[in-house]
Motif scaffolding. Structure first.
Motif, PDB file in Angstrom:
ATOM      1  N   ILE A 138       3.779  96.932  29.192  1.00 24.78           N
ATOM      2  CA  ILE A 138       4.870  97.927  29.188  1.00 24.78           C
ATOM      3  C   ILE A 138       6.208  97.237  28.959  1.00 24.78           C
ATOM      4  O   ILE A 138       6.536  96.256  29.628  1.00 24.78           O
ATOM      5  N   LEU A 139       6.994  97.784  28.036  1.00 27.26           N
ATOM      6  CA  LEU A 139       8.353  97.290  27.823  1.00 27.26           C
ATOM      7  C   LEU A 139       9.369  98.171  28.537  1.00 27.26           C
ATOM      8  O   LEU A 139      10.479  97.743  28.803  1.00 27.26           O
ATOM      9  N   GLY A 140       8.971  99.406  28.833  1.00 26.20           N
ATOM     10  CA  GLY A 140       9.871 100.289  29.576  1.00 26.20           C
ATOM     11  C   GLY A 140       9.818 101.711  29.063  1.00 26.20           C
ATOM     12  O   GLY A 140       9.086 102.031  28.135  1.00 26.20           O
ATOM     13  N   ARG A 141      10.618 102.552  29.712  1.00 25.31           N
ATOM     14  CA  ARG A 141      10.689 103.958  29.309  1.00 25.31           C
ATOM     15  C   ARG A 141      11.740 104.073  28.215  1.00 25.31           C
ATOM     16  O   ARG A 141      12.853 103.572  28.357  1.00 25.31           O
ATOM     17  N   ASP A 142      11.372 104.752  27.135  1.00 26.39           N
ATOM     18  CA  ASP A 142      12.238 104.786  25.953  1.00 26.39           C
ATOM     19  C   ASP A 142      13.652 105.245  26.290  1.00 26.39           C
ATOM     20  O   ASP A 142      14.627 104.680  25.826  1.00 26.39           O
ATOM     21  N   SER A 143      13.764 106.274  27.151  1.00 29.68           N
ATOM     22  CA  SER A 143      15.091 106.841  27.431  1.00 29.68           C
ATOM     23  C   SER A 143      15.847 106.072  28.508  1.00 29.68           C
ATOM     24  O   SER A 143      17.030 106.292  28.713  1.00 29.68           O
ATOM     25  N   ILE A 144      15.183 105.161  29.222  1.00 29.78           N
ATOM     26  CA  ILE A 144      15.797 104.511  30.375  1.00 29.78           C
ATOM     27  C   ILE A 144      15.719 102.991  30.284  1.00 29.78           C
ATOM     28  O   ILE A 144      16.692 102.282  30.498  1.00 29.78           O
ATOM     29  N   ASP A 145      14.547 102.460  29.987  1.00 33.10           N
ATOM     30  CA  ASP A 145      14.326 101.009  30.053  1.00 33.10           C
ATOM     31  C   ASP A 145      14.474 100.305  28.706  1.00 33.10           C
ATOM     32  O   ASP A 145      14.448  99.081  28.649  1.00 33.10           O
ATOM     33  N   ALA A 191      14.647  96.453  29.399  1.00 33.68           N
ATOM     34  CA  ALA A 191      15.269  96.197  30.712  1.00 33.68           C
ATOM     35  C   ALA A 191      14.276  95.521  31.652  1.00 33.68           C
ATOM     36  O   ALA A 191      14.651  94.649  32.445  1.00 33.68           O
ATOM     37  N   LEU A 192      13.005  95.884  31.555  1.00 33.34           N
ATOM     38  CA  LEU A 192      11.986  95.327  32.452  1.00 33.34           C
ATOM     39  C   LEU A 192      11.820  93.827  32.228  1.00 33.34           C
ATOM     40  O   LEU A 192      11.603  93.067  33.177  1.00 33.34           O
ATOM     41  N   GLU A 193      11.922  93.422  30.981  1.00 31.10           N
ATOM     42  CA  GLU A 193      11.790  91.991  30.662  1.00 31.10           C
ATOM     43  C   GLU A 193      12.938  91.187  31.291  1.00 31.10           C
ATOM     44  O   GLU A 193      12.728  90.113  31.870  1.00 31.10           O
ATOM     45  N   ASN A 195      17.089  88.560  45.057  1.00 35.20           N
ATOM     46  CA  ASN A 195      16.014  89.195  45.821  1.00 35.20           C
ATOM     47  C   ASN A 195      15.367  90.310  45.009  1.00 35.20           C
ATOM     48  O   ASN A 195      14.162  90.439  44.967  1.00 35.20           O
ATOM     49  N   ASP A 196      16.194  91.123  44.354  1.00 32.98           N
ATOM     50  CA  ASP A 196      15.708  92.187  43.486  1.00 32.98           C
ATOM     51  C   ASP A 196      16.836  92.563  42.528  1.00 32.98           C
ATOM     52  O   ASP A 196      17.993  92.127  42.704  1.00 32.98           O
ATOM     53  N   CYS A 197      16.508  93.383  41.541  1.00 29.69           N
ATOM     54  CA  CYS A 197      17.526  93.736  40.544  1.00 29.69           C
ATOM     55  C   CYS A 197      17.120  94.993  39.793  1.00 29.69           C
ATOM     56  O   CYS A 197      15.961  95.419  39.835  1.00 29.69           O
ATOM     57  N   GLY A 198      18.082  95.580  39.102  1.00 28.12           N
ATOM     58  CA  GLY A 198      17.837  96.711  38.207  1.00 28.12           C
ATOM     59  C   GLY A 198      18.739  96.567  37.002  1.00 28.12           C
ATOM     60  O   GLY A 198      19.933  96.279  37.147  1.00 28.12           O
ATOM     61  N   VAL A 199      18.166  96.737  35.810  1.00 28.26           N
ATOM     62  CA  VAL A 199      18.943  96.575  34.575  1.00 28.26           C
ATOM     63  C   VAL A 199      18.976  97.906  33.830  1.00 28.26           C
ATOM     64  O   VAL A 199      17.948  98.575  33.684  1.00 28.26           O
ATOM     65  N   VAL A 200      20.177  98.290  33.384  1.00 33.89           N
ATOM     66  CA  VAL A 200      20.356  99.560  32.663  1.00 33.89           C
ATOM     67  C   VAL A 200      21.295  99.344  31.472  1.00 33.89           C
ATOM     68  O   VAL A 200      21.990  98.326  31.380  1.00 33.89           O
ATOM     69  N   GLY A 201      21.324 100.337  30.578  1.00 34.58           N
ATOM     70  CA  GLY A 201      22.274 100.345  29.468  1.00 34.58           C
ATOM     71  C   GLY A 201      23.402 101.315  29.772  1.00 34.58           C
ATOM     72  O   GLY A 201      23.152 102.468  30.108  1.00 34.58           O
ATOM     73  N   ILE A 202      24.641 100.828  29.706  1.00 30.36           N
ATOM     74  CA  ILE A 202      25.823 101.665  29.957  1.00 30.36           C
ATOM     75  C   ILE A 202      26.477 101.988  28.612  1.00 30.36           C
ATOM     76  O   ILE A 202      26.704 101.073  27.808  1.00 30.36           O
ATOM     77  N   PRO A 203      26.763 103.276  28.334  1.00 32.18           N
ATOM     78  CA  PRO A 203      27.371 103.635  27.043  1.00 32.18           C
ATOM     79  C   PRO A 203      28.617 102.795  26.746  1.00 32.18           C
ATOM     80  O   PRO A 203      29.456 102.565  27.621  1.00 32.18           O
ATOM     81  N   ASP A 204      28.713 102.325  25.486  1.00 30.69           N
ATOM     82  CA  ASP A 204      29.820 101.448  25.094  1.00 30.69           C
ATOM     83  C   ASP A 204      30.127 101.684  23.616  1.00 30.69           C
ATOM     84  O   ASP A 204      29.218 101.726  22.780  1.00 30.69           O
ATOM     85  N   GLU A 205      31.412 101.840  23.289  1.00 34.27           N
ATOM     86  CA  GLU A 205      31.802 102.138  21.902  1.00 34.27           C
ATOM     87  C   GLU A 205      31.408 101.030  20.934  1.00 34.27           C
ATOM     88  O   GLU A 205      30.923 101.274  19.839  1.00 34.27           O
ATOM     89  N   GLU A 206      31.620  99.790  21.347  1.00 36.84           N
ATOM     90  CA  GLU A 206      31.358  98.661  20.448  1.00 36.84           C
ATOM     91  C   GLU A 206      29.871  98.367  20.293  1.00 36.84           C
ATOM     92  O   GLU A 206      29.370  98.152  19.197  1.00 36.84           O
ATOM     93  N   TRP A 207      29.147  98.344  21.418  1.00 39.45           N
ATOM     94  CA  TRP A 207      27.752  97.884  21.414  1.00 39.45           C
ATOM     95  C   TRP A 207      26.727  99.007  21.367  1.00 39.45           C
ATOM     96  O   TRP A 207      25.537  98.748  21.213  1.00 39.45           O
TER      97      TRP A 207
END
Length: 492
Positions: free
Chosen positions: A389-396, A407-409, A421-433
């Motif tokens: 699994i690489l992640g959920r298309d809309s989230i990961d 994000a899971l990788e 200890n633990d972490c969570g990775v997300v994509g935040i909307p950005d004009e440039e990227w």
């Protein structure tokens, strides 16, 4: 009679369920559920798929009520026992529930609401005082059996309707794949408004004629104490539970640790699911228990679809291969089958796939391809015959600077840092990227995220490394321990 009930008649005096109130035989489970089914029916001969919502703590009472609803011809709607009234009302109103059953702890939450909405309300007092005895309807396998709600991590929860045939397909697949037998003894720690607890643990154990023990609420020490009694041989949990058990184990003295090691080495099967299992947790648990956890992949809509093998190589970081009777494929954005080694969306077909989203024909139609494949929305790659699994298309799957990034990788690598200890990775909307790769960290010790970022750049390509960090005490999670990434995004 449905297969789930028929199986239990083969050894009526065997212990079916153990909970804090006592132990109960299969004969008692049959008799109690028959009695409650008669009460639910009242003057009717068949509930005819009327929805019956029930808010009951895990244990014998939960199972006998669920079975009673099915025996009376109703559709079971399990309510989450930790939800506030507005969330419960959403489910009750969405399913157009006709009857509500509440355990003693939950009467106060639901009774006034049920009266206001003119919904028939049953308490345990009424159930216990009623007389039993009534001919129960014959239940056809095509009938609706249960509505479970999606976890709502990406949008409003949807009611997933399954029939008795679908449930039987989901359960029998696991009975065969994981070799359940009447000699098994398992414990249930999982919420019982989700497929993992209801299908994988409760229904599989009872179909097999095994013994099912409930521990509620979760307590890591109590789990280990129960292990040491020497009866449990099958254990299923989510990554957060394994994480807590590892912490509890590390707090034990050496003699206690050895006792636990010896005890767990005799287990037949240990399974993890409902969220991605960090490889670090998998390897730590192997060192503690001697078991390489069997990781599998499923959803509310499909039951379990892909699994590492019961016998054979279990690969850390992989969900395995399609279960018998389940068809799986990976497709691109144009719904074309992709080459092996390329990432694509997992699509599933087979008798275990749900019937429809309750009252949402458009959402149901959108979730299937024209040729009947269910679109999971999860992205994976096949490597040496195993799905990863690489992640959920809309989230990961983060779309940043023209790249598709898992994000899971990134989370998996971040967890290897000694301070994380633990972490969570997300994509935040950005004009440039397009989206900015962003990481929330739970730290073991005070560390500057800049140092972690420098370390990370030596582990992976620069375009994958987070550009924004926040430090939290804990990650927002749902009842199954899954990180709710839409809530996490808001924290940035």
């Amino acid at each position: 009679m449905l297969n789930l009930f028929a199986q239990s008649l083969t050894s009526p005096d065997k212990t079916a369920i153990i909970d804090p109130e006592g132990s109960y035989s299969y004969r008692q489970l049959q008799a109690e559920s028959d009695k409650i089914a008669a009460i639910l029916l009242g003057k009717k001969s068949d509930l005819a798929e009327a929805r019956v919502a029930f808010m009951v703590s895990p244990g014998f009472d939960y199972v006998k009520i669920q079975w009673a609803i099915w025996k009376a011809g109703g559709i079971a709607v399990p309510l989450c026992i930790t939800y506030p009234l507005p969330s419960l009302a959403y489910v009750i109103e969405d399913t157009q529930t006709k009857i509500i059953i509440a355990g003693p702890e939950y009467v106060e939450i639901l009774q006034a609401y049920a009266e206001e909405k003119n919904i028939r309300f049953l308490t345990f007092e009424e159930i216990d005082s009623a007389s039993s005895g009534k001919e129960l309807p014959r239940i056809d396998g095509q009938r609706g059996a249960m509505i479970l709600y999606t976890s709502g991590t990406t949008n409003l929860p949807k009611g997933v309707l399954t029939t008795h045939n679908i449930i039987e397909s989901q359960v029998s697949t696991l009975i065969n794949a994981w070799q359940w037998s009447p000699e098994d003894h398992t414990i249930c720690l999982l919420p019982l408004h989700h497929v993992h607890g209801i299908i994988n643990v409760v229904s599989s154990a009872l179909w097999a004629g095994a013994t099912l023990q409930f521990l509620h609420p979760f307590d890591a020490k109590q789990v280990f104490d129960t292990f040491l009694e020497g009866k449990v041989n099958v254990f299923m949990a989510v990554p957060t539970i394994y994480f807590k058990l590892i912490s509890e184990f590390e707090s034990c003295i050496e003699e206690e640790q050895q006792q636990l090691r010896d005890c767990m080495a005799k287990f037949r099967l240990m399974v993890s699911g409902s969220a991605a299992l960090p490889v670090s947790v998998m390897e730590k648990w192997k060192g503690i228990s001697g078991h390489y956890l069997l990781e599998r992949y499923g959803m509310t809509e499909i039951g379990m679809a892909i699994s590492n093998p019961y016998e054979g190589e279990r690969r850390a970081g992989y969900i395995g291969q399609p279960l018998p009777g389940v068809q799986a494929r990976l497709v691109d954005e144009k719904n074309q089958t992709i080459e092996i080694g390329q990432p694509g969306e997992i699509q599933i077909k087979g008798p275990s796939v749900f019937k429809e989203y309750w009252g949402k024909p458009e959402a149901t139609a959108k979730s299937f391809t024209q040729d009947g494949w269910f679109r999971t929305g999860d992205v994976a790659v096949i490597e040496d015959g195993y799905y990863r699994i690489l992640g959920r298309d809309s989230i990961d799957i983060i779309k940043s600077g023209g790249y598709k990034i898992s994000a899971l990788e990134i989370e998996e690598i971040l967890r290897k840092h000694p301070a994380v200890n633990d972490c969570g990775v997300v994509g935040i909307p950005d004009e440039e990227w397009g989206e900015l790769v962003s990481a929330a960290l739970i730290l073991k010790e005070s560390t500057d995220p800049k140092e972690i970022n420098q370390w990370l750049r030596a582990q992976m390509p620069a375009y994958k490394t987070p550009r924004k960090y926040i430090v939290l005490d804990e990650l927002p999670r749902n009842a199954m321990g899954k990180v709710v990434k839409n809530d996490l995004k808001k924290l940035f």
